[in-house]
Motif scaffolding. Structure first.
Motif, PDB file in Angstrom:
ATOM      1  N   ASP A  53      16.099 -17.276  21.768  1.00 45.47           N
ATOM      2  CA  ASP A  53      17.181 -16.397  22.262  1.00 45.47           C
ATOM      3  C   ASP A  53      17.301 -16.805  23.988  1.00 45.47           C
ATOM      4  O   ASP A  53      18.090 -16.627  24.752  1.00 45.47           O
ATOM      5  N   VAL A  54      15.737 -16.912  24.515  1.00 45.86           N
ATOM      6  CA  VAL A  54      15.758 -17.156  26.038  1.00 45.86           C
ATOM      7  C   VAL A  54      15.070 -18.617  26.098  1.00 45.86           C
ATOM      8  O   VAL A  54      14.141 -18.841  25.628  1.00 45.86           O
ATOM      9  N   ASP A  55      15.749 -19.377  27.016  1.00 47.50           N
ATOM     10  CA  ASP A  55      15.048 -20.609  27.496  1.00 47.50           C
ATOM     11  C   ASP A  55      14.221 -20.535  28.627  1.00 47.50           C
ATOM     12  O   ASP A  55      14.851 -20.392  30.005  1.00 47.50           O
ATOM     13  N   LEU A  56      12.968 -20.284  28.591  1.00 52.47           N
ATOM     14  CA  LEU A  56      11.977 -19.919  29.818  1.00 52.47           C
ATOM     15  C   LEU A  56      11.417 -21.290  30.162  1.00 52.47           C
ATOM     16  O   LEU A  56      10.928 -22.126  29.464  1.00 52.47           O
ATOM     17  N   ARG A  57      11.735 -21.736  31.502  1.00 45.42           N
ATOM     18  CA  ARG A  57      11.295 -22.657  32.084  1.00 45.42           C
ATOM     19  C   ARG A  57      10.303 -22.554  32.932  1.00 45.42           C
ATOM     20  O   ARG A  57      10.158 -21.775  33.832  1.00 45.42           O
ATOM     21  N   PRO A  58       9.218 -23.545  32.910  1.00 46.24           N
ATOM     22  CA  PRO A  58       8.084 -23.126  34.068  1.00 46.24           C
ATOM     23  C   PRO A  58       8.389 -23.854  35.529  1.00 46.24           C
ATOM     24  O   PRO A  58       9.336 -24.637  35.602  1.00 46.24           O
ATOM     25  N   VAL A  59       8.254 -23.169  36.269  1.00 48.05           N
ATOM     26  CA  VAL A  59       8.568 -23.009  37.815  1.00 48.05           C
ATOM     27  C   VAL A  59       7.503 -23.994  38.622  1.00 48.05           C
ATOM     28  O   VAL A  59       6.309 -23.406  38.483  1.00 48.05           O
ATOM     29  N   SER A  60       7.637 -24.913  39.340  1.00 47.72           N
ATOM     30  CA  SER A  60       6.486 -25.674  40.084  1.00 47.72           C
ATOM     31  C   SER A  60       7.033 -26.280  41.358  1.00 47.72           C
ATOM     32  O   SER A  60       8.061 -26.724  41.430  1.00 47.72           O
ATOM     33  N   PRO A  61       6.382 -25.918  42.624  1.00 47.66           N
ATOM     34  CA  PRO A  61       5.271 -25.021  42.668  1.00 47.66           C
ATOM     35  C   PRO A  61       5.799 -23.640  42.508  1.00 47.66           C
ATOM     36  O   PRO A  61       6.926 -23.356  42.271  1.00 47.66           O
ATOM     37  N   PHE A  62       4.791 -22.751  42.252  1.00 50.29           N
ATOM     38  CA  PHE A  62       4.997 -21.441  41.894  1.00 50.29           C
ATOM     39  C   PHE A  62       5.570 -20.686  42.925  1.00 50.29           C
ATOM     40  O   PHE A  62       6.787 -20.031  42.986  1.00 50.29           O
TER      41      PHE A  62
END
Ligand SMILES: Cc1cc2nc3c(=O)[nH]c(=O)nc-3n(C[C@H](O)[C@H](O)[C@H](O)COP(=O)(O)OP(=O)(O)OC[C@H]3O[C@@H](n4cnc5c(N)ncnc54)[C@H](O)[C@@H]3O)c2cc1C
Length: 524
Positions: free
Chosen positions: A91-100
């Motif tokens: 249901d949800v496309d979570l993407r890592p963010v970098s830099p935080f």
């Protein structure tokens, strides 16, 4: 006079009914958990859409997530999907963010804070070569605190003072008596690095100079699980949770404000809405701010612990001034999350938390979600919000008149630093002031993160997840244990699994005062 169809709860009457006041992340997570444990769930939300601080504003083709943007501990969401036999990723496309975060200091230099161990060591060495070892020790301390503070204590209920006494030796060992700032100072010497390691507690409403060092666990939490963004915006998580509740046969009713928690023989038995409608319940869970719940929803004659005086005298987190804006052009050099520091750190925080004074300078958090998901703005445009921590309503600031000049000052500052020419590029604009936190979200004193997370207002000292006042009333969300932030409020919903009986074990009432005896229902 009420009709029976208004007075009784909807759905399968053989299932116990749980009413949840408020559809913040804590309320929605509680709904999923109670639905999975056999309850027929109704969530009642006063706003016209769910999400609470995670409400979504859509304006001029821009999508503005009102509140949370830094998604940590995704496993807490995954658990909720698993309870419904589903996968979060469906249901949800979570993407890592970098830099935080990109931290921009007042002198124009910056620090990229990320989850990459090697890159972090390089950044620390660039800033302060002699602090590299100390930084590693700080991270080790953060992990040790995480293991106890989050893994062991984050989802247990603190109902008796002995629960608190039991964890005291651990807290002492982990130096929980230190502040966040104190722990950073123990390990690193460089002032800028100290700021980089301590501003995170502000994201849950805690002043690093007074909040317990337990909140240093955030550093390890972010390193271990990353910082993520939900494609489509944080609202995608809200929609996903509402979908889970629908799938369980629960209901989220928006645009209905609860005015009173009804009590019969010392136990919550339903709620009365502002419209006069009464809804019966076998259990009531309040996701409204805990101080607001006790001060305004549970009549004083039912309260022995959270008296008006005690609520008034408690310490509340800071508030926020938030400006949501869309620009006709893009600023591709601006990171997804930027912390833009002003000239003062401690002095500014003293003004906000201690002196309750609205200062002329500010430190800002700038959100550019279109860095990760361009669909949140019209083509060629950028979506932003900028937030400035400000004192809560005790400061007596008239936001009606001070709001616009304050916004303009922030716009000027951004124009001079991160977003050149900003003032002439803005094509959509919306503000949220401390007054709105109180008037829109029923946040006591307009505090953005409820009770301040100091040691004397944590765990057993915080309003309990199982109400100390009446039976069958439970609290979930930022104002109860463990506290604010998405990991905190999702954990508070998890605590309910331990304190709310499974629906099949809930003792049935001999006679239900509202359901069975409409004669008992007072006219609205
Ligand atoms: C601007 C901002 C940015 C943030 N950023 C982050 C972040 O990046 N990451 C993070 O983890 N956390 C962040 N936080 C903190 C996090 O958003 C909150 O701690 C969390 O969302 C609070 O959830 P909650 O369950 O306590 O409910 P809330 O979101 O407070 O919702 C409570 C709901 O109850 C409703 N309600 C209240 N009274 C009644 C009533 N009488 N009848 C019916 N409904 C009622 C309200 O309308 C509201 O919808 C941020 C907060 C803010 C304000």
């Amino acid at each position: 006079m009420l009709t029976p169809s208004q007075a009784v709860a909807p759905g399968d009457p053989t299932q116990p009914h749980a009413v949840i006041i408020g559809s913040g992340f804590g309320g929605l997570a509680a709904a999923v958990r109670l639905g999975a444990r056999g309850y027929r769930v109704t969530v009642l939300e006063q706003l016209d859409a769910p999400g609470g601080r995670g409400y979504v504003h859509r304006q001029d083709g821009f999508t503005f997530d009102a509140g949370p943007t830094v998604i940590t501990a995704p496993f807490l969401f995954e658990e909720l999907w698993a309870l419904c036999g589903r996968r979060l990723a469906d249901d949800v496309d979570l993407r890592p963010v970098s830099p935080f975060y990109r931290v921009r200091f007042h002198d124009g230099t910056s620090f990229d804070y990320s989850g990459d161990a090697e890159a972090m060591r390089r950044e620390v060495a660039r800033l302060s070569p002699s602090d590299v070892d100390g930084y590693e020790q700080f991270l080790q301390a953060s992990e040790a605190i995480y293991r106890v503070g989050f893994e062991q204590l984050g989802h247990v209920s603190f109902e008796r003072w002995t629960d608190m006494a039991r964890v005291l030796p651990d807290l002492l060992k982990l130096e929980g008596y230190r502040t966040v700032w104190g722990l950073a100072c123990k390990h690193v010497k460089n002032e800028k690095l100290r700021v980089v390691l301590t501003f995170q507690s502000l994201l849950v409403g805690g002043n690093p100079f007074s909040t317990t060092s337990v909140y240093c666990l955030i550093a390890f939490l972010e390193r271990r699980f990353g910082v993520h963004f939900a494609m489509g915006g944080t609202g995608a998580l809200v929609r996903g949770l509402v979908g889970l509740i629908d799938g369980q046969g629960g209901r989220v009713r928006c645009g209905v404000s609860v005015q009173e928690i009804l009590v019969e023989e010392g136990a919550a038995c339903g709620v009365r809405l502002a419209s006069g409608e009464r809804i019966t319940a076998d259990v009531v869970v309040s996701n409204a701010d805990s101080a607001w719940t006790y001060r305004h929803l549970l009549p004083a004659q039912h309260r022995r612990h959270w008296t008006d005086r005690r609520i008034e005298r408690a310490r509340y987190s800071m508030s926020l001034f938030v400006w949501y804006f869309g620009t006709r052009r893009q600023y591709p050099d601006v990171a997804h999350h930027t912390i833009s520091l002003g000239p003062r750190y401690r002095g500014l925080l003293d003004d906000i938390f201690t002196h309750k004074h609205l200062a002329d300078d500010f430190s800002l958090y700038l959100h550019r979600p279109t860095a990760t998901d361009p669909s949140l703005a019209p083509p060629g445009c950028d979506t932003f919000y900028v937030l400035s921590p400000v004192p809560h309503l005790e400061a007596g600031v008239d936001w009606q008149s001070r709001g616009e000049p304050y916004r303009a000052a922030i716009a000027r500052r951004l124009s001079e630093t991160l977003l050149p020419g900003l003032e002439s590029e803005v094509i959509s604009s919306l503000m949220l002031t401390p007054q709105d936190f109180q008037d829109r979200l029923s946040a006591y004193k307009g505090a953005a993160f409820s009770l301040e997370p100091v040691l004397t207002q944590s765990a057993w000292f915080r309003p309990h997840n199982r109400s100390e006042e009446v039976e069958r009333l439970y609290l979930v969300g930022a104002g109860t244990h463990p506290g604010a932030g998405l990991p905190g409020v999702l954990s508070s919903a998890r605590v309910l699994d331990a304190v709310v009986p499974h629906a099949r074990d809930l003792p049935r009432r001999v006679s239900h005062p509202i359901q069975e005896g409409l004669a008992h229902v007072r006219p609205a």
